[in-house]
Design an enzyme around this catalytic site. Structure first.
Site, short mmCIF file in Angstrom:
data_model
loop_
_atom_site.label_atom_id
_atom_site.label_comp_id
_atom_site.label_asym_id
_atom_site.label_seq_id
_atom_site.Cartn_x
_atom_site.Cartn_y
_atom_site.Cartn_z
N GLU A 53 0.98 -1.09 0.05
CA GLU A 53 0.09 0.06 0.05
C GLU A 53 0.96 1.20 -0.11
OE1 GLU A 53 -3.00 0.34 3.29
OE2 GLU A 53 -3.40 2.25 2.43
N GLU B 120 -5.10 -2.87 12.90
CA GLU B 120 -4.89 -3.60 11.94
C GLU B 120 -6.04 -4.89 11.45
OE1 GLU B 120 -3.07 -2.01 9.69
OE2 GLU B 120 -2.28 -0.77 11.35
#
Ligand code: B3K
Ligand code: ZN
Length: 881
Positions: free
Chosen positions: A127, A304
């Site tokens: 990412e 996360e």
């Protein structure tokens, strides 16, 4: 200075759906010591309605293309077009198989994006756009595919080979090599791909989901850290339970893996089934981690994990929608932390962070809306605005809809868009439908830049017992937008009687009074709200719980603030009153307008907090901490960080001396007895005791200085040891030198702790701190290739030590610019982040402005500047003073 083609801005308004879908991706990695070979086989088809002549575009960067096959046929060089950004094939069938062979050099990849090496292991960070550094691919979040990954590597060096999903096969590859094959059953965008190869210790456990499935939990760390994963494991189990209990969300694979690496650009990454973390947010033991570190591990592990639904199962259509996953996930993380600890303390810390990190961003040339409209480099938009203002915006939905409807809305959103890449509007639409409300105007929180100001004026009509609040709003122009339309702002208010009691509230038109907090909805630029049935003029408690990310203006007098600090039944508002009181006193001092009565009032207020019979030690520690320098600076134009430091320190010293015996009592009383424990009582005790120690460090009394030294040398945990070391680092005496040496010798082999040694020095109030920082960047343990070390020295100095960074000589600016230039050649993402303090030049006086702009220009003139740094410095220089 720039190659315009490379600097092209990407615009939200240019969005087009993908022309080709990738159904399956089959990756084969061959890892060796000097390179990696990747064979990618993918099945593609033209998307519905896309023209037959539309060429195929694949992203690709820093790759060597070795071969390309279309439906098994090799393509020759003139069958496709290769550029520095990717590859296009003019004519392709509707449905076809493409095979790409690439060669990469992870060893030389210091950008830490794509496939790279850390501590002798291989790992990835994809990412936002790192996957294109692994293979040619439509590297955009709205292309979701099923991934299969085979990894082949030396068995001895890399016994652990991991990727997303489930391990389905493995075998021997001859010549001391082995291979494994992973299949991820969930379609995902390429940014969620991950691979790890290394020699790692695995801490295993299982978690039984509420439907009775056993999930394997695995934490992979370097062998020397084998005993530091316990807290992260417990945090993960708590997060899994919490998401089931709160949102009804259960984990969806058989294994959840977390790998900790020492070289990482951010905190952590939510790759499907295989999170990769900065060691900072996994490793924790009492000797090496502070209480704050333990809390941060729990929060980031939660964050996360929560992405598995908000981000992974439902992802973003394009990177402009980043806050769709980040704002929502930060909010979920905040709720989790509130449930695991003290909601009021959490809220105070969230607001402190918003004010010190996001408000200044809103007031800078880098200001952008929560959903930006254009970028040159997307990595520059992983910002406080997208993340934490984004979370504040989600919190306002929660406030407006109520907890039950909000959770129902989130569930419905996740069900409706499961497996899709969607937009911020899709989310809002679903919430609006669930709540049966029109949230159209609320959308401005995403599209308009800047921190709104909410101004409150009040009047009381004693004859009719009516109290009216006139509330208006405005939002200052920002570089991207001159005019703003009114926002939809929830303003939570309460009213206190003169006896300190919270009053039940009845608005005009209502027959009965209800509750002591009401949420008023401000939608126009000015509105009034009238409360009835009041015997006397109340004291208003405004923006309770910080119900909106705004700057509140109401003309409290100092007595009102002291009264609210003593009586408000909203703990956030109580804290806020104390902060506002201290803020005024410090600002008056900066302006040379302080009266002796000023400090007396703060001293009295603090004394009251300390002596309250029902003192909550962790809340008290928040209330007794003076406002941060960065926040104070926002109330001064131009800001003078040196004067702010001096005034704040002067008030600290007065508080220290006037309440010396109270601080000593508090220190003795709250400092936990016996061996270290990580429970709420001990944490709160350490926090308050260390705050008291901080004041004692400023009394100037030998007895108190001795106490600081004693704590440093006797501490059995990092919280106490570091608290004392930070105080010693401000001093010039022998004791300070001894303690810093001792700490270095003890921890030089433990990178995360050595970072703390660098950080306390870079942030110290030592009279020659700038010289000290100059020495730190020459230290043999300083390494520009390691982001944690860079943040611990350069970041801590430039962002965390404003008085030193803005030293009149300009040395701080020069030091920063020189390092940004050097770092840009190594790691552009981190370099751009480090450059940000210079972007805020408009906030300072003419002489500082000039020096800061000179340094920005020096960076801009550096050869081969990355897009990342280019975007920050060019936007900063374009802004007007
Ligand atoms: N999603 C990642 C951030 C990736 C940043 C890329 N520059 C971590 C997180 O927010 O959870
Ligand atoms: Zn996130």
């Amino acid at each position: 200075m720039t190659d315009q083609k490379q600097r092209k801005a990407v615009k939200l308004s240019d969005y087009e759906p993908p022309a080709f879908e990738v159904e399956t991706v089959d990756l084969h990695f061959q890892l060796t010591e000097d390179c990696a070979r990747v064979r990618t086989r993918m099945h593609l088809h033209r998307a519905d309605g896309v023209d037959l002549h539309e060429p195929l575009h694949l992203h690709g960067e820093a790759l060597e293309l070795e071969a390309l096959y279309l439906d098994g046929q090799p393509l020759a060089m003139d069958d496709f077009l290769l550029t520095r950004q990717g590859l296009s094939i003019e004519r392709v069938p509707d449905r076809f198989e493409l095979e790409v062979h690439t060669l990469l050099r992870p060893q030389d990849n210091t950008s830490l994006s794509g496939l790279y090496r850390s501590g002798g292991n291989f790992c990835t960070q994809c990412e936002a756009e790192g996957f294109r550094r692994i293979t040619y691919f439509p590297d955009r979040p709205d292309v979701l595919s099923r991934f299969t990954t085979t990894i082949e590597a030396d068995r001895q060096r890399y016994p652990v080979l991991l990727s997303n999903g489930d391990l389905v096969d493995s075998g021997d590859a001859g010549e001391g090599r082995h291979w494994v094959k992973w299949v991820d059953p969930w379609p995902k965008p390429s940014y969620l791909f991950a691979l790890v190869a290394g020699d790692l210790h695995c801490h295993q456990d299982t978690y039984r989901t509420r439907s009775g499935r056993d999930v394997q939990l695995e934490f992979y760390v370097e062998h020397e850290n084998a005993n530091r994963t316990g807290h992260a494991m417990e945090s993960l189990k708590k997060a899994m339970r919490w998401d089931e209990d709160t949102y009804g969300l259960e984990y969806d694979l058989d294994t959840y893996m977390v790998v900790a690496v020492g070289d990482f650009n951010m905190g952590a990454m939510e790759n499907k089934g295989l999170n990769i973390f900065n060691t900072q947010y996994v490793l924790a033991s009492p000797e090496t981690a502070t209480d704050a570190d333990f809390e941060a591990v729990e929060a980031v592990i939660g964050h996360e994990y929560f992405h598995n639904y908000t981000g992974n199962r439902v992802t973003c259509r394009d990177w402009f929608q980043l806050s769709l996953k980040e704002g929502l996930t930060v909010f979920r993380e905040q709720q989790f932390s509130e449930d695991m600890g003290s909601p009021a303390v959490q809220r105070i810390q969230q607001v402190r962070l918003l004010r010190s990190a996001q408000f200044p961003e809103d007031a800078s040339p880098m200001a952008h809306p929560v959903r930006p409209e254009s970028y040159v480099e997307i990595n520059n938009f992983y910002t406080a605005t997208v993340y934490i203002k984004g979370a504040e915006v989600i919190r306002m939905y929660h406030t407006l809809l109520g907890d039950a409807v909000f959770r129902q809305g989130v569930k419905r959103y996740l069900e409706r868009f499961d497996g899709q890449a969607v937009t911020i509007e899709d989310f809002r639409q679903t919430l609006a439908e669930t709540g049966g409300r029109d949230l159209g105007q609320f959308g401005r929180w995403y599209s308009q830049t800047g921190t709104p100001r909410v101004r409150v004026r009040d009047e009381f009509d004693p004859a009719r017992g009516r109290y009216t609040l006139h509330i208006s709003q405005s939002c200052p122009p920002t570089p991207d937008q001159a005019e703003k339309k009114p926002f939809h702002i929830p303003v939570a208010v309460g009213l206190l009687g003169r006896d300190g009691q919270a009053l039940s509230l009845r608005l005009s038109g209502e027959s009965v009074a209800e509750g002591t907090t009401r949420v008023l909805e401000l939608t126009g630029s000015e509105q009034q709200f009238t409360f009835e049935g009041l015997a006397e003029r109340p004291v208003p408690s405004l923006l309770r719980g910080f119900s909106a990310p705004v700057i509140l203006e109401y003309d409290y007098d100092d007595d009102d603030l002291a009264f609210l600090l003593a009586h408000d039944n909203d703990p956030f508002a109580r804290w806020e009153a104390g902060q506002q009181l201290a803020l005024r006193v410090i600002l008056r001092r900066v302006q040379g307008q302080a009266s002796p009565n000023d400090s007396r009032q703060v001293i009295q207020a603090f004394q009251q907090v300390l002596e309250a019979p029902d003192l909550d030690p962790s809340l008290a520690a928040e209330a007794l901490a003076l406002p941060q320098e960065a926040y104070l600076a926002q109330h001064m134009d131009p800001a003078d960080p040196v004067a702010i430091r001096a005034a704040r320190e002067a008030l600290r010293t007065e508080l220290a001396q006037a309440l010396a015996s109270q601080w000593r009592d508090t220190y003795r009383r709250y400092r936990p007895e016996g061996p270290w424990r990580l429970d709420a009582d001990h944490i709160a005790g350490r926090r308050l005791a260390n705050l008291a120690l901080g004041y004692l460090g400023a009394t100037g009394a030998a007895e108190d200085n001795g106490l600081v030294q004693q704590q440093y040398h006797r501490a059995d945990n990092m919280t106490d040891s570091l608290a004392a070391l930070a105080l010693l680092a401000d001093r010039e005496d022998e004791a300070a030198v001894t303690a810093l040496d001792d700490f270095y010798q003890r921890w030089r082999q433990t990178p995360l702790v050595l970072d703390k040694w660098f950080r306390v020095q870079a942030m110290s109030r030592h009279p020659r701190v700038v010289e000290r920082v100059q020495a730190l960047v020459q230290h043999p343990d300083f390494d520009l290739r390691n982001p944690n070390r860079v943040r611990a020295v350069i970041g801590a100095f430039a962002q965390g030590n404003p008085a030193a960074f803005h030293d009149d000589s300009g040395t701080g600016y020069r030091l920063l610019a020189a390092h940004v230039i050097r770092l840009d050649a190594i790691n552009p993402q981190v370099a751009a982040r480090m450059a940000l303090p210079l972007s805020k030049w408009q906030r300072y006086d003419a002489s500082r402005q000039k020096m800061m702009k000179n340094e920005l220009q020096r960076i801009a003139d550096a050869p081969s500047l990355s897009n990342d740094v280019y975007e920050v410095v060019s936007r900063s220089l374009e802004a007007t003073g």
